[in-house]
Scaffold this motif. Sequence first.
Motif, mmCIF file in Angstrom:
data_model
loop_
_atom_site.group_PDB
_atom_site.id
_atom_site.type_symbol
_atom_site.label_atom_id
_atom_site.label_comp_id
_atom_site.label_asym_id
_atom_site.label_seq_id
_atom_site.Cartn_x
_atom_site.Cartn_y
_atom_site.Cartn_z
ATOM 1 N N ARG A 20 -34.394 25.418 -28.107
ATOM 2 C CA ARG A 20 -34.696 24.128 -28.724
ATOM 3 C C ARG A 20 -34.434 22.958 -27.776
ATOM 4 N N TYR A 21 -33.371 23.037 -27.015
ATOM 5 C CA TYR A 21 -32.998 21.948 -26.114
ATOM 6 C C TYR A 21 -33.211 22.331 -24.654
ATOM 7 N N ARG A 22 -34.258 23.111 -24.386
ATOM 8 C CA ARG A 22 -34.503 23.602 -23.034
ATOM 9 C C ARG A 22 -34.766 22.480 -22.037
ATOM 10 N N HIS A 23 -35.379 21.392 -22.489
ATOM 11 C CA HIS A 23 -35.670 20.285 -21.583
ATOM 12 C C HIS A 23 -34.378 19.635 -21.107
ATOM 13 N N PHE A 28 -30.397 18.949 -16.883
ATOM 14 C CA PHE A 28 -29.028 19.113 -16.412
ATOM 15 C C PHE A 28 -28.986 20.030 -15.198
ATOM 16 N N TRP A 29 -29.771 21.107 -15.236
ATOM 17 C CA TRP A 29 -29.807 22.046 -14.123
ATOM 18 C C TRP A 29 -30.295 21.359 -12.857
ATOM 19 N N ARG A 30 -31.400 20.622 -12.969
ATOM 20 C CA ARG A 30 -31.975 19.975 -11.781
ATOM 21 C C ARG A 30 -31.149 18.786 -11.305
ATOM 22 N N ARG A 35 -28.334 19.602 -7.506
ATOM 23 C CA ARG A 35 -27.941 18.528 -6.594
ATOM 24 C C ARG A 35 -26.585 18.824 -5.966
ATOM 25 N N LYS A 36 -25.626 19.287 -6.763
ATOM 26 C CA LYS A 36 -24.306 19.634 -6.228
ATOM 27 C C LYS A 36 -24.418 20.791 -5.236
#
Length: 126
Positions: A20-23, A28-30, A35-36
Amino acid sequence: MVSPAIALAFIPFLMTLIIRYRHYFLLFWRAVILRKIQDYTTGLSREERAFQYVMTHSIPGDPENIISTFDTWCYRSEYLSNVGPEKGKWDLVVGHLQGCGVSGTLPLHSTAVGHHSIEEPARALC
């Protein structure tokens, strides 16, 4: 201690949340995790990587080429900014305002202040 049956009962719930909240998870992943990882593996921040790319791929002394090189890096490598040809185009703003029903005399030129172009106030009028 939690029994395995209770732990397994949360798997459908977690899967539902992820789907449901994949976006948001992808953002958050990208934006955070990758980035880290890139900062850690390269030893450079995103801004330093952009500067390094612009210094090696642009023509010195040509501001248009420097901006287009930076825009190319932002488009192809990592998102940092939008300097491209679509930002600040007054025709898009006028068309958006006319599509919203705003009439009257509109100025011929737009301006950009900081990171905000004239498009945001135009969208706010509708």
